[in-house]
Design an enzyme around this catalytic site. Structure first.
Site, PDB file in Angstrom:
ATOM      1  N   LYS A   1      36.265  40.127  32.935  1.00  0.00           N
ATOM      2  CA  LYS A   1      36.811  39.355  32.210  1.00  0.00           C
ATOM      3  C   LYS A   1      37.865  38.937  33.399  1.00  0.00           C
ATOM      4  CE  LYS A   1      40.515  40.592  29.272  1.00  0.00           C
ATOM      5  NZ  LYS A   1      41.492  39.545  29.765  1.00  0.00           N
ATOM      6  N   ASN A   2      38.586  40.010  33.900  1.00  0.00           N
ATOM      7  CA  ASN A   2      39.714  39.731  34.484  1.00  0.00           C
ATOM      8  C   ASN A   2      39.970  39.018  36.142  1.00  0.00           C
ATOM      9  OD1 ASN A   2      41.747  40.417  32.438  1.00  0.00           O
ATOM     10  ND2 ASN A   2      41.859  42.764  33.139  1.00  0.00           N
TER      11      ASN A   2
ATOM     12  N   ARG B   1      47.293  35.384  27.212  1.00  0.00           N
ATOM     13  CA  ARG B   1      48.179  35.495  28.889  1.00  0.00           C
ATOM     14  C   ARG B   1      48.123  34.826  29.993  1.00  0.00           C
ATOM     15  NH1 ARG B   1      52.650  37.927  29.437  1.00  0.00           N
ATOM     16  NH2 ARG B   1      52.490  38.466  31.995  1.00  0.00           N
TER      17      ARG B   1
ATOM     18  N   CYS C   1      47.388  39.549  24.031  1.00  0.00           N
ATOM     19  CA  CYS C   1      47.702  41.173  23.212  1.00  0.00           C
ATOM     20  C   CYS C   1      49.203  41.113  23.556  1.00  0.00           C
ATOM     21  CB  CYS C   1      47.080  41.616  24.128  1.00  0.00           C
ATOM     22  SG  CYS C   1      45.050  42.154  24.557  1.00  0.00           S
TER      23      CYS C   1
ATOM     24  N   ARG D   1      55.446  41.768  28.345  1.00  0.00           N
ATOM     25  CA  ARG D   1      55.708  40.729  28.950  1.00  0.00           C
ATOM     26  C   ARG D   1      55.881  39.607  30.009  1.00  0.00           C
ATOM     27  NH1 ARG D   1      48.904  41.062  27.172  1.00  0.00           N
ATOM     28  NH2 ARG D   1      49.253  41.576  29.674  1.00  0.00           N
ATOM     29  N   PRO D   2      57.190  40.191  30.598  1.00  0.00           N
ATOM     30  CA  PRO D   2      57.562  38.964  30.847  1.00  0.00           C
ATOM     31  C   PRO D   2      57.177  37.821  31.836  1.00  0.00           C
ATOM     32  CG  PRO D   2      58.722  41.052  31.154  1.00  0.00           C
ATOM     33  CD  PRO D   2      57.386  41.324  30.796  1.00  0.00           C
ATOM     34  N   ILE D   3      57.534  36.637  31.849  1.00  0.00           N
ATOM     35  CA  ILE D   3      56.806  36.277  33.753  1.00  0.00           C
ATOM     36  C   ILE D   3      57.952  35.963  34.227  1.00  0.00           C
ATOM     37  CG2 ILE D   3      54.804  35.304  32.248  1.00  0.00           C
ATOM     38  CD1 ILE D   3      56.354  32.363  32.314  1.00  0.00           C
ATOM     39  N   ASP D   4      58.572  36.872  34.194  1.00  0.00           N
ATOM     40  CA  ASP D   4      59.864  36.245  35.606  1.00  0.00           C
ATOM     41  C   ASP D   4      59.665  36.484  37.047  1.00  0.00           C
ATOM     42  OD1 ASP D   4      59.993  39.096  34.591  1.00  0.00           O
ATOM     43  OD2 ASP D   4      61.108  39.506  36.265  1.00  0.00           O
TER      44      ASP D   4
ATOM     45  N   ASP E   1      43.854  49.495  31.076  1.00  0.00           N
ATOM     46  CA  ASP E   1      43.609  48.994  29.885  1.00  0.00           C
ATOM     47  C   ASP E   1      42.499  50.170  29.868  1.00  0.00           C
ATOM     48  OD1 ASP E   1      44.254  46.738  30.838  1.00  0.00           O
ATOM     49  OD2 ASP E   1      42.359  45.606  32.103  1.00  0.00           O
TER      50      ASP E   1
ATOM     51  N   ARG F   1      37.281  39.061  22.371  1.00  0.00           N
ATOM     52  CA  ARG F   1      38.135  38.490  23.729  1.00  0.00           C
ATOM     53  C   ARG F   1      38.270  38.767  25.208  1.00  0.00           C
ATOM     54  NH1 ARG F   1      44.150  39.038  24.301  1.00  0.00           N
ATOM     55  NH2 ARG F   1      43.742  38.254  26.555  1.00  0.00           N
TER      56      ARG F   1
HETATM   57  C1  UD1 Z   1      46.689  42.491  34.144  1.00  0.00           C
HETATM   58  C2  UD1 Z   1      45.634  42.385  33.174  1.00  0.00           C
HETATM   59  C3  UD1 Z   1      45.637  42.743  32.065  1.00  0.00           C
HETATM   60  C4  UD1 Z   1      45.969  44.538  32.940  1.00  0.00           C
HETATM   61  C5  UD1 Z   1      47.249  44.261  33.559  1.00  0.00           C
HETATM   62  C6  UD1 Z   1      47.378  45.754  34.446  1.00  0.00           C
HETATM   63  C7  UD1 Z   1      44.267  40.081  33.573  1.00  0.00           C
HETATM   64  C8  UD1 Z   1      43.944  38.667  32.504  1.00  0.00           C
HETATM   65  N1  UD1 Z   1      44.780  40.840  32.291  1.00  0.00           N
HETATM   66  O1  UD1 Z   1      47.142  41.408  33.160  1.00  0.00           O
HETATM   67  O2  UD1 Z   1      44.091  43.242  32.066  1.00  0.00           O
HETATM   68  O3  UD1 Z   1      46.551  45.410  31.937  1.00  0.00           O
HETATM   69  O4  UD1 Z   1      47.148  42.837  34.290  1.00  0.00           O
HETATM   70  O5  UD1 Z   1      46.040  45.847  34.911  1.00  0.00           O
HETATM   71  O6  UD1 Z   1      44.043  40.099  34.859  1.00  0.00           O
HETATM   72  N2  UD1 Z   1      55.529  42.271  34.045  1.00  0.00           N
HETATM   73  C9  UD1 Z   1      56.658  41.767  35.165  1.00  0.00           C
HETATM   74  N3  UD1 Z   1      57.259  40.524  35.447  1.00  0.00           N
HETATM   75  C10 UD1 Z   1      56.034  39.036  35.439  1.00  0.00           C
HETATM   76  C11 UD1 Z   1      55.251  39.843  35.134  1.00  0.00           C
HETATM   77  C12 UD1 Z   1      54.875  41.265  34.543  1.00  0.00           C
HETATM   78  O7  UD1 Z   1      57.965  42.498  34.477  1.00  0.00           O
HETATM   79  O8  UD1 Z   1      56.789  38.716  35.542  1.00  0.00           O
HETATM   80  C13 UD1 Z   1      55.373  43.260  33.843  1.00  0.00           C
HETATM   81  C14 UD1 Z   1      54.517  43.586  32.779  1.00  0.00           C
HETATM   82  O9  UD1 Z   1      56.027  43.214  32.005  1.00  0.00           O
HETATM   83  C15 UD1 Z   1      53.822  45.327  33.040  1.00  0.00           C
HETATM   84  C16 UD1 Z   1      53.693  45.370  34.498  1.00  0.00           C
HETATM   85  O10 UD1 Z   1      54.473  43.985  34.837  1.00  0.00           O
HETATM   86  O11 UD1 Z   1      55.130  45.929  32.777  1.00  0.00           O
HETATM   87  C17 UD1 Z   1      52.302  44.771  34.409  1.00  0.00           C
HETATM   88  O12 UD1 Z   1      52.339  42.943  34.209  1.00  0.00           O
HETATM   89  P1  UD1 Z   1      51.271  42.495  35.573  1.00  0.00           P
HETATM   90  O13 UD1 Z   1      50.462  43.631  35.767  1.00  0.00           O
HETATM   91  O14 UD1 Z   1      51.454  40.989  35.611  1.00  0.00           O
HETATM   92  O15 UD1 Z   1      49.898  42.508  34.107  1.00  0.00           O
HETATM   93  P2  UD1 Z   1      48.907  41.006  33.628  1.00  0.00           P
HETATM   94  O16 UD1 Z   1      48.629  40.295  34.756  1.00  0.00           O
HETATM   95  O17 UD1 Z   1      49.635  40.769  32.286  1.00  0.00           O
END
Ligand code: UD1
Length: 416
Positions: free
Chosen positions: A22-23, A92, A116, A121-124, A304, A396
């Site tokens: 999936k990922n 997401r 989920c 889960r911010p996107i900064d 995960d 999902r």
């Molecule tokens: C991806 C995977 C998810 C997995 C995760 C960690 C997909 C679709 N999902 O999620 O299954 O659990 O990697 O292996 O591939 N963070 C920030 N700011 C940001 C982005 C992230 O603070 O802009 C933080 C998140 O809140 C979290 C950490 O970084 O605490 C890890 O997030 P990230 O590696 O980005 O995970 P995803 O890409 O969302």
């Protein structure tokens, strides 16, 4: 609302091919947007997130055809740059379309993403990186409007290896002018798979598999046929199932090379594991022993599989500690496991688990995708009947968890 029903105490035996990841497939589908031509992906898992991503791509003018496990995406005509609100919020990963759309169309409109409920889960980091590459991003009432006069290669340094933000940078940098250097990149196998696919499409990338990626952008992409790797998290889920229920099984297309840390932990807990090429054989007799584990970015123990570990530790012998360092708020499943008799105490980022050796069937709620799968596994190790409600979360990411576990001898089915 559909429920999974499991009758516990059946040991498992059999062989299973693991579905595509999936990922890995979701960013690969986003990459197809960069190319004014055709991309064919094989071993695509037939899961809700893939159907949702197909819907988003189609809404923007792409033609998507999924036949069996082969997905053809033709992005020759791209008429839209707006991700529909409903699908965008449901998943997401839709945020990675931001980089691909900016690369292809110089504009993107995206709602703050959903997915989920496992922490804030911010996107900064996504936004910071895309701005550095030359995007102007405005936010109004939860809608992000991004525009660029043309992305330009630059140097970006991440303070944390975010998987999604790394993928977004790769997708935007692939179509940017010049070279982008990303330091502190995520090293997850799914990031590597995206890099390899972009290479096949004609993008030069150095440092693949390391935390420093150098991407030379292009405007000339090629038609490709590409294979989605096996899903290491689904493999980990089914290895956990055998450990919880006892028995033996063989998993093919199981990505053992990406499960080093998981295999090590499971062996410490008493599993007998053999790796032959891309096949994993596992045998488990008796209850798992308990260990202490910490989730970490790859190559550490994956977050995960944290909920599955809670289950294994609950049925295991002795006391162990599981520390979640990646996502806060990912212990919601512990509350459901309590209903089955598990002894778990949460203290901040740590879950202290006292093994009980047996759980009892109960009605429990899937709180998120992996938590739902873990509760299903707990049902295999519980006495009597377990009902997992709200199992749409599981759909999902798992093609058909009931079909798969039934093929290994479990007594499990889904009721609509
Ligand atoms: C991806 C995977 C998810 C997995 C995760 C960690 C997909 C679709 N999902 O999620 O299954 O659990 O990697 O292996 O591939 N963070 C920030 N700011 C940001 C982005 C992230 O603070 O802009 C933080 C998140 O809140 C979290 C950490 O970084 O605490 C890890 O997030 P990230 O590696 O980005 O995970 P995803 O890409 O969302």
């Amino acid at each position: 609302m559909s429920e999974i029903i499991v009758q516990g105490y059946h040991s498992l035996k059999g062989e299973l091919e693991i579905q595509g990841s999936k990922n890995a497939v979701l960013p690969m589908m986003a990459a197809a947007l960069l190319h004014k031509g055709t991309t064919v992906l094989s071993h695509v898992p037939r899961i809700q997130d893939v159907f949702c991503m197909m819907g988003i791509l189609e809404s923007m003018g792409c033609a998507c055809h999924l036949t069996g496990h082969t997905l053809t995406i033709c992005a020759r005509e791209l008429t839209g740059v707006r991700i529909p609100e409903e699908q965008g919020k449901a998943m997401r990963s839709s945020i990675i379309l931001l980089g691909a759309l900016l690369g292809r169309s110089r504009e993107a409109v995206v709602h703050y993403p959903g997915g989920c409920s496992i922490g804030s889960r911010p996107i900064d980091m996504h936004l910071f990186a895309l701005k550095k590459l030359g995007a102007r991003i405005e936010e109004e009432s939860g809608v992000l409007h991004a525009r660029t006069k043309g992305m330009k290669g630059t140097v970006i340094a991440f303070s944390y290896p975010s998987v999604g933000a790394t993928e977004n940078v790769l997708l935007a940098a692939a179509a940017a002018e010049g070279t982008t250097v990303l330091r502190g990149a995520a090293r997850e196998p799914e990031v590597e798979a995206l890099c390899r696919m972009l290479e096949a499409m004609g993008v030069e990338i150095a440092g693949i598999g390391t935390d420093c990626l150098k991407v030379k952008g292009t405007r000339e992409f090629k038609d490709i046929v590409y294979d989605v790797p096996g899903d290491r998290i689904v493999t980990g889920t089914y290895l956990s199932a055998v450990m919880a229920a006892g028995g033996e099984a063989v998993f093919t297309r199981s990505s053992p090379g990406h499960l080093g840390c998981v295999i090590e932990v499971f062996e410490k807990m008493g599993a007998h594991i053999r790796v032959l090429g891309d096949t994993i054989q596992i045998a488990m007799a008796g209850s798992p022993g308990n260990v202490s584990v910490e989730t970490k970015p790859y190559p550490g123990f994956p977050t995960d599989l944290q909920s599955m570990m809670l289950v294994l530790m609950s049925v295991g012998a002795g006391r162990g500690c599981l520390k979640e360092t990646v996502f806060e708020g990912r212990f919601a499943t512990a509350k459901e496991l309590h209903k089955m008799g598990a002894a778990i105490i949460i203290e901040g980022k740590e879950a202290w688990v006292t093994g009980q050796r047996s759980l009892s069937g109960a009605r429990v709620r899937a709180c998120d995708l992996r938590g739902g799968a873990a509760l299903t596994i707990a049902g295999l190790a519980a006495e009597g009947e377990t009902k997992v409600t709200e199992c749409y979360h599981i759909l999902r990411g798992y093609e058909d968890i009931c079909r798969d576990l039934r093929s290994l001898g479990a007594d499990i089915w889904r009721e609509a």
